[in-house]
Scaffold this active site. Structure first.
Site, PDB file in Angstrom:
ATOM      1  N   HIS A  35       0.707  -0.799  -0.086  1.00  0.00           N
ATOM      2  CA  HIS A  35       0.039   0.372  -0.177  1.00  0.00           C
ATOM      3  C   HIS A  35       1.121   1.773   0.181  1.00  0.00           C
ATOM      4  O   HIS A  35       1.365   1.012   0.323  1.00  0.00           O
ATOM      5  CB  HIS A  35      -1.238  -0.106   1.496  1.00  0.00           C
ATOM      6  N   ASP A  79       5.414   4.404   5.343  1.00  0.00           N
ATOM      7  CA  ASP A  79       6.228   3.723   5.505  1.00  0.00           C
ATOM      8  C   ASP A  79       6.788   2.666   5.111  1.00  0.00           C
ATOM      9  O   ASP A  79       7.543   0.757   4.530  1.00  0.00           O
ATOM     10  CB  ASP A  79       6.227   3.194   7.092  1.00  0.00           C
ATOM     11  N   HIS A 137       1.231   3.991   2.362  1.00  0.00           N
ATOM     12  CA  HIS A 137       1.263   4.574   3.392  1.00  0.00           C
ATOM     13  C   HIS A 137       3.427   4.712   3.447  1.00  0.00           C
ATOM     14  O   HIS A 137       3.403   3.485   2.663  1.00  0.00           O
ATOM     15  CB  HIS A 137       1.268   4.169   4.313  1.00  0.00           C
TER      16      HIS A 137
HETATM   17 ZN   LIG Z   1      -0.212   1.424   6.499  1.00  0.00          ZN
END
Ligand SMILES: [Zn+2]
Length: 313
Positions: A63, A67, A65
């Site tokens: 995904h 990080d 995000h």
């Molecule tokens: Zn995440």
């Protein structure tokens, strides 16, 4: 001799710490190198781990995000800088196309290497041309669209040397048996079935940011190696559910139910000063090979399971 191992490049969720880099994992699988979720600093970690850009044949993002993908600009540019001689396949949630494009075009560079993009919009197998495995994406449950990945080698057969010896078969006769499926030896037709046993394919699953959901169980089912997030402990299970994460206890219960042979917990919140709690909590539910991931460790895929009737070596 094939080489199959997970090289852990980073284990921190959300923010890197002094001891933990942002996420990043390279799965070496024979000639393939699948880079999962490169966070910030992945290039530097690769240098420490002795991994080169040329080792990367595929990149799989769960995904968008930060990080899990802020290392992508550096990785893509490094692949180009090093003139990696093969195309690189990249898998990511289709809904994050705008972020993918931004990450790949973050700064000026000379783009020479072919990136073959595979935006994923639904559960199921994804194209993995030339790979010795199938790659399947399965939706997870997180505040943004996320997919986990499962890598599976097809089941096959292996020759049992003892059976060859018992029949007195060797040399060209073995070659003929392998290529034709039968060979006439000492007046008798011997079939391949007589000298082989099933060889179960090896399987690995990569399960990042998610609450418990059907996809987690589907991905983990019967794998040799389960890499799964354990951001929190059970004491923070409400937080975990709210932010779309797992606890060490939940991840371990998934692994136990799934029959995963090696369990790698990772993606830890910086709120924990040590991971003793994660180990203890997971060990209460899972009695297999448990690894609390540390940056720059290498975790081999466990040796193949032998079929129950196997009698060789
Ligand atoms: Zn995440």
């Amino acid at each position: 001799m094939s080489q199959r191992e997970l090289i852990v490049l980073g284990t921190a969720s959300q923010v890197p710490t002094k001891l933990r880099n942002h996420n990043g994992y390279l799965l070496r699988w024979d000639r393939e190198g699948v880079l999962f979720d490169p966070g910030e600093g992945t290039q530097r970690q690769m240098a420490y781990a002795g991994v080169s850009a040329t080792d990367i044949t595929r990149v799989a993002l769960t995904h968008f995000h930060g990080d899990h993908c802020l290392g992508l600009p550096g990785i893509v540019q490094r692949i180009n800088l090093d003139r990696v001689p093969h195309p690189v396949d990249v898998y990511y949630p289709a809904s994050g196309e705008v972020y993918f494009q931004r990450l790949c075009n973050a700064t000026v560079y000379n783009r020479t290497v072919e990136l073959r993009t595979h935006p994923i919009a639904a559960s199921g197998p994804v194209e993995a041309t030339g790979a010795p495995f199938t790659l399947t994406a399965v939706p997870l449950s997180h505040p943004v669209e996320a997919f986990g990945y499962r890598i599976a080698e097809p089941d096959g057969h292996r020759i049992v040397p003892e059976r060859l010896r018992a029949l007195g078969l060797r040399g060209p006769a073995v070659g003929e048996l392998q290529s034709v499926g039968t060979v006439v030896h000492q007046g008798r037709t011997i079939t391949l079935d007589e000298v082989t046993e099933p060889r179960p394919g090896q399987r690995m699953a990569f399960v990042m940011d998610t609450r418990l959901c059907d996809g987690v169980h589907e991905l983990a089912s019967g794998v040799d190696l389960l890499v799964i997030e354990a951001t929190f402990l059970d004491a923070e299970s409400e937080l975990a559910a709210e932010y779309g994460h797992l606890t060490a206890g939940q991840a371990a219960r998934v692994a136990a139910e799934a029959g995963a042979r090696t369990l790698v917990l990772t993606h830890f919140s910086q709120r924990y000063r040590t991971l003793d709690g994660h180990r203890a909590e997971a060990a209460r539910h899972y009695d297999g090979d448990l690894v609390i991931a540390e940056d720059l460790t290498r975790i081999p895929l466990p040796p193949r399971l032998r079929p129950p009737t196997g009698n060789a070596r």
